[in-house]
Design a protein around this motif. Structure first.
Motif, PDB file in Angstrom:
ATOM      1  N   UNK A 194      88.880 -70.522 -10.729  1.00  0.00           N
ATOM      2  CA  UNK A 194      88.548 -69.579  -9.379  1.00  0.00           C
ATOM      3  C   UNK A 194      87.673 -68.856  -9.705  1.00  0.00           C
ATOM      4  N   UNK A 224      85.062 -71.217  -9.586  1.00  0.00           N
ATOM      5  CA  UNK A 224      84.568 -72.209  -7.665  1.00  0.00           C
ATOM      6  C   UNK A 224      83.321 -70.686  -7.295  1.00  0.00           C
ATOM      7  N   UNK A 225      84.135 -69.368  -7.257  1.00  0.00           N
ATOM      8  CA  UNK A 225      83.417 -68.601  -6.929  1.00  0.00           C
ATOM      9  C   UNK A 225      81.632 -68.209  -7.119  1.00  0.00           C
ATOM     10  N   UNK A 274      78.926 -70.624  -5.886  1.00  0.00           N
ATOM     11  CA  UNK A 274      79.239 -70.599  -4.534  1.00  0.00           C
ATOM     12  C   UNK A 274      78.720 -68.922  -4.085  1.00  0.00           C
ATOM     13  N   UNK A 295      71.654 -71.382  -4.950  1.00  0.00           N
ATOM     14  CA  UNK A 295      71.879 -72.299  -4.409  1.00  0.00           C
ATOM     15  C   UNK A 295      72.415 -72.260  -3.235  1.00  0.00           C
ATOM     16  N   UNK A 296      73.280 -71.180  -2.767  1.00  0.00           N
ATOM     17  CA  UNK A 296      73.759 -70.792  -1.721  1.00  0.00           C
ATOM     18  C   UNK A 296      72.841 -69.640  -1.415  1.00  0.00           C
ATOM     19  N   UNK A 297      72.253 -68.752  -2.319  1.00  0.00           N
ATOM     20  CA  UNK A 297      71.186 -68.023  -2.187  1.00  0.00           C
ATOM     21  C   UNK A 297      71.457 -67.133  -1.053  1.00  0.00           C
ATOM     22  N   UNK A 298      73.643 -66.647  -0.975  1.00  0.00           N
ATOM     23  CA  UNK A 298      74.056 -65.529  -0.576  1.00  0.00           C
ATOM     24  C   UNK A 298      74.743 -65.061  -1.697  1.00  0.00           C
ATOM     25  N   UNK A 299      74.663 -63.601  -1.668  1.00  0.00           N
ATOM     26  CA  UNK A 299      76.303 -63.111  -2.484  1.00  0.00           C
ATOM     27  C   UNK A 299      77.353 -63.322  -1.460  1.00  0.00           C
ATOM     28  N   UNK A 300      78.038 -63.372  -2.812  1.00  0.00           N
ATOM     29  CA  UNK A 300      79.662 -63.334  -1.511  1.00  0.00           C
ATOM     30  C   UNK A 300      79.880 -62.574  -0.802  1.00  0.00           C
ATOM     31  N   UNK A 301      79.093 -61.302  -1.500  1.00  0.00           N
ATOM     32  CA  UNK A 301      79.751 -59.955  -0.626  1.00  0.00           C
ATOM     33  C   UNK A 301      80.730 -58.646  -1.597  1.00  0.00           C
TER      34      UNK A 301
END
Lengths: 519, 186
Positions: B9, B12-13, B16, B20-26
């Motif tokens: 997991x 996976x995280x 994410x 490539x996503x250029x966005x922190x999961x927050x």
């Protein structure tokens, strides 16, 4: 008149340039617009990747963390097997599910998603508590059935929430796809419109330019060119086209018209000249005709006078009783003969002027001709004690010439030499070939000679120079002129070199072509 | 095994949260703070289970957080990895395999990175407790999800520092973990 005739070429050129620049500008703007549309699609796609697509990825992990092998599965194993390692597994699953839910929420939630997330979070809390209860009951030695009866968590709500999220994502997919399709379709429409507009504008600009160039430039220049060609052929009957135009071609046409007017004036001048010449030629012909008729009319009585004076002088019907009569009759005969020669010269000049003289060429022995002429003059020369010395070959050369005219040439030259040579003087004849093959026969005397500026006058008709100086010599002044003309008719040249009181040398030069090769 | 699941997991995280996503999961420092609250509890439990000297146990319990400022997630992660090493020392002594430190601190380290590594440390410590206690000893409570708000990396660093000092104090004063070490590294 062209519909664009009020515009100058320069102005229209500027207009065409502006149209083309506008076309270029539109092309750039449309390219920029299409590029922006494509960028917008790209941005949409990026947003989609960071939005719904990312949510789908998280949702997939969420299903795994919840479902088989995940939190619920581990929770059930905890109840069934009462092994504490499942507490660890299930609790870690809850932690990770919490992280996934947080990530999902951070992307952004719709109202339905928010409600579903709250349900999932509350279910997690229930499981969290259930794990703690199950652990405690297992520690107390309760059976799995007893534990399950206490800690049972209803998953229907969680499943509904997951389905709601899936439905929301499917809707988001559909909406985003629809928006992107709409954007792509709009971009396609715009690019097609721009393409067609560009084509129309491009062909319109090209067509307009060609039409304008033909109508306002090429056709008028072609017409003007034809007009210039006509003018160059001195055809000025048609006016120059385009002189009323108020542009550059009009300027050209007006310039051509100036040349046309010059031609018109020149033609008018030439016409007057021709008229004058024709008038002069007509007068000359009348004069020639008059002289010819007159000469003919004079020769008939002169022949009678000369013939009868010879009869009298010869004493055919008896001797003259008085010497004075003999002297007078000689004077009458000589004067008649001289007058006949003058008339003959005048007749020759008239024939030459009227171009009615044609050479009757044949082989002529030039040496023989000179001998004959000298023989004619021998008595006169001897009487005046003038020495005639012929250095030319009496047997040649042979030339192609009119025998009568050749004889007339040398007779005139030799007669003049004897006539203008004082008593006791010398006249000599020399013949030689010049460099280049021409034949030169020179007659040199020790006579009164001529000044340099008088020679040309002597070679012109009625040009017997210095009447005072020649006053004691008879003559019409036509002999040397006739000689020159006859030599030139044979393709030759007559050269005169003279000095006053020292003598004259006249040279007859015949061209090489006239000489007959003796071999 | 639980750790394999955690690592799956986490991977996976990590994907994410990648560039490539250029966005922190927050995930925020507050989430990490919750984990380190629980880890501190496992540390105290560990000392309770292994140190007989009540003075030392009391000393460990009495230790309080210090005040830190200006800490970055990378600072927190570096110190957390140190604590993980201490736990690995204990795990090796208990015949448990050491955990792998799959991430290194760098300028781009985010709270999510620290969260993932911290959840692994919590799992590691609870697994150690399970291995050293019987079924009557409750462990579910170490996974309670606390609700904190507005915590900063410096606040989290203070908790990590507290856990580290507590473990080091126990190591220094009880002969615990005579073989010092920080796990098997990356």
């Amino acid at each position: 008149m062209s519909p664009l005739s009020f515009l100058k070429i320069k102005t229209l050129t500027v207009i065409v340039a502006i149209v083309l620049a506008t076309f270029a500008g539109m092309t750039v703007l449309s390219s920029y617009y299409i590029n922006r549309q494509v960028s917008s699609v790209g941005d949409r796609w990026q947003e989609f990747r960071e939005g719904p697509a990312k949510k789908v990825a998280i949702l997939s992990d969420l299903r795994n963390a919840l479902g088989y092998g995940g939190m619920i599965h581990n929770f059930k194993n905890l109840i069934l097997r009462q092994d504490r390692k499942y507490i660890l597994k299930a609790s870690l699953d809850i932690l990770n599910i919490t992280a996934l839910l947080t990530s999902y929420q951070n992307i952004g939630l719709s109202v339905r998603e928010k409600a579903a997330m709250d349900i999932l979070d509350s279910r997690l809390t229930k499981y969290e508590k259930a794990i703690a209860v199950a652990e405690k009951m297992a520690g107390e030695g309760r059976t799995s059935k007893e534990i399950d009866a206490v800690v049972h968590v209803n998953d229907d709500l969680a499943i509904s929430a997951m389905l709601a999220i899936v439905g929301e994502l499917e809707q988001a997919y559909a909406d985003e796809g629809s928006r992107v399709e709409q954007l792509v379709a709009e971009t396609n429409r715009t690019s097609n419109t721009v393409f067609i507009a560009s084509l129309v504008l491009a062909f319109g600009s090209i067509g307009f330019t060609l039409w304008f160039m033909y109508l306002r430039v090429l056709a008028p220049i072609r017409v003007l060119s034809e007009s210039m060609q006509e003018i160059s052929r001195r055809n000025t009957s048609e006016p120059v086209p385009g002189t009323m135009r108020d542009d550059e071609i009009g300027d050209m046409a007006r310039t051509v018209e100036v040349f046309r007017n010059v031609i018109v004036e020149r033609k008018s001048f030439e016409a007057s000249l021709i008229e004058s010449r024709e008038l002069a030629e007509s007068s000359n012909r009348a004069k020639t005709d008059f002289l010819a008729n007159m000469s003919h009319e004079l020769r008939t009585p002169l022949n009678g006078i000369i013939g009868l004076s010879e009869v009298i002088r010869e004493g055919t019907f008896g001797p003259l009783e008085n010497d004075k009569y003999a002297e007078y009759i000689n004077e009458i005969h000589d004067s008649g003969s001289h007058l006949l020669a003058v008339v003959q010269n005048i007749l020759d000049v008239s024939e030459i002027d009227s171009s009615s003289v044609a050479l009757k060429e044949e082989s002529v022995n030039l040496g023989s001709v000179i001998q004959d002429c000298l023989r004619e003059l021998a008595q006169n020369a001897e009487a005046r004690n003038i020495s005639l010395r012929n250095h030319a070959d009496p047997s040649g050369p042979m030339v192609h010439a009119d025998p009568g005219r050749i004889t007339q040439i040398f007779n005139n030259v030799l007669t003049n030499a004897v006539k203008f040579t004082p008593d006791g003087g010398d006249v000599s004849i020399d013949s030689f070939f010049e460099e280049g093959g021409t034949l030169a026969i020179s007659i040199t005397d020790t006579g009164i000679g001529m000044a340099r500026d008088a020679i040309n006058e002597a070679l012109s008709p009625f040009g017997q120079v210095n009447r005072g100086h020649f006053a004691k010599h008879e003559g019409t002044g036509l002999g040397l002129y006739l000689t020159r003309i006859l030599v030139e008719m044979h393709g030759g040249v007559l050269k005169v070199k003279s000095a006053v009181d020292r003598g004259t040398r006249v040279t007859v030069i015949l061209p090489k072509e006239r000489i007959i090769d003796s071999e | 095994m639980a750790l394999a699941r955690v690592l799956l997991i986490a991977a996976t995280l990590a994907m994410l949260s990648g560039k490539a996503w250029a966005l922190d999961l927050g995930l925020t420092p507050s989430h990490v703070y919750s984990l380190w609250t629980n880890i501190n509890r496992t540390v105290i439990e560990c000392v309770n289970l292994t140190v007989k000297d009540t003075t030392i146990v009391s000393g460990v319990k009495a230790m309080a957080t210090k005040k830190f400022t200006g800490k970055k997630p990378a600072d927190v992660l570096a110190l957390a990895l140190h604590v993980e090493g201490l736990w690995n020392t204990l795990r090796i002594q208990s015949d448990l395999p050491p955990t792998l430190q799959a991430i290194a601190p760098e300028s781009m380290t985010t709270p999510t990175d620290v969260y993932l590594e911290s959840s692994k440390i919590l799992a590691s410590s609870v697994e150690w407790i399970i291995g050293n206690t019987d079924s009557s000893h409750l462990v579910a409570g170490y996974f309670v999800r606390h609700t904190f708000k507005d915590k900063t990396p410096s606040d989290v660093y203070a908790l990590v520092d507290l856990a580290q000092r507590r473990m080091q104090f126990a190591f220094d004063h009880s002969g615990l973990a005579t073989q010092s070490g920080e796990g098997s590294g990356q």
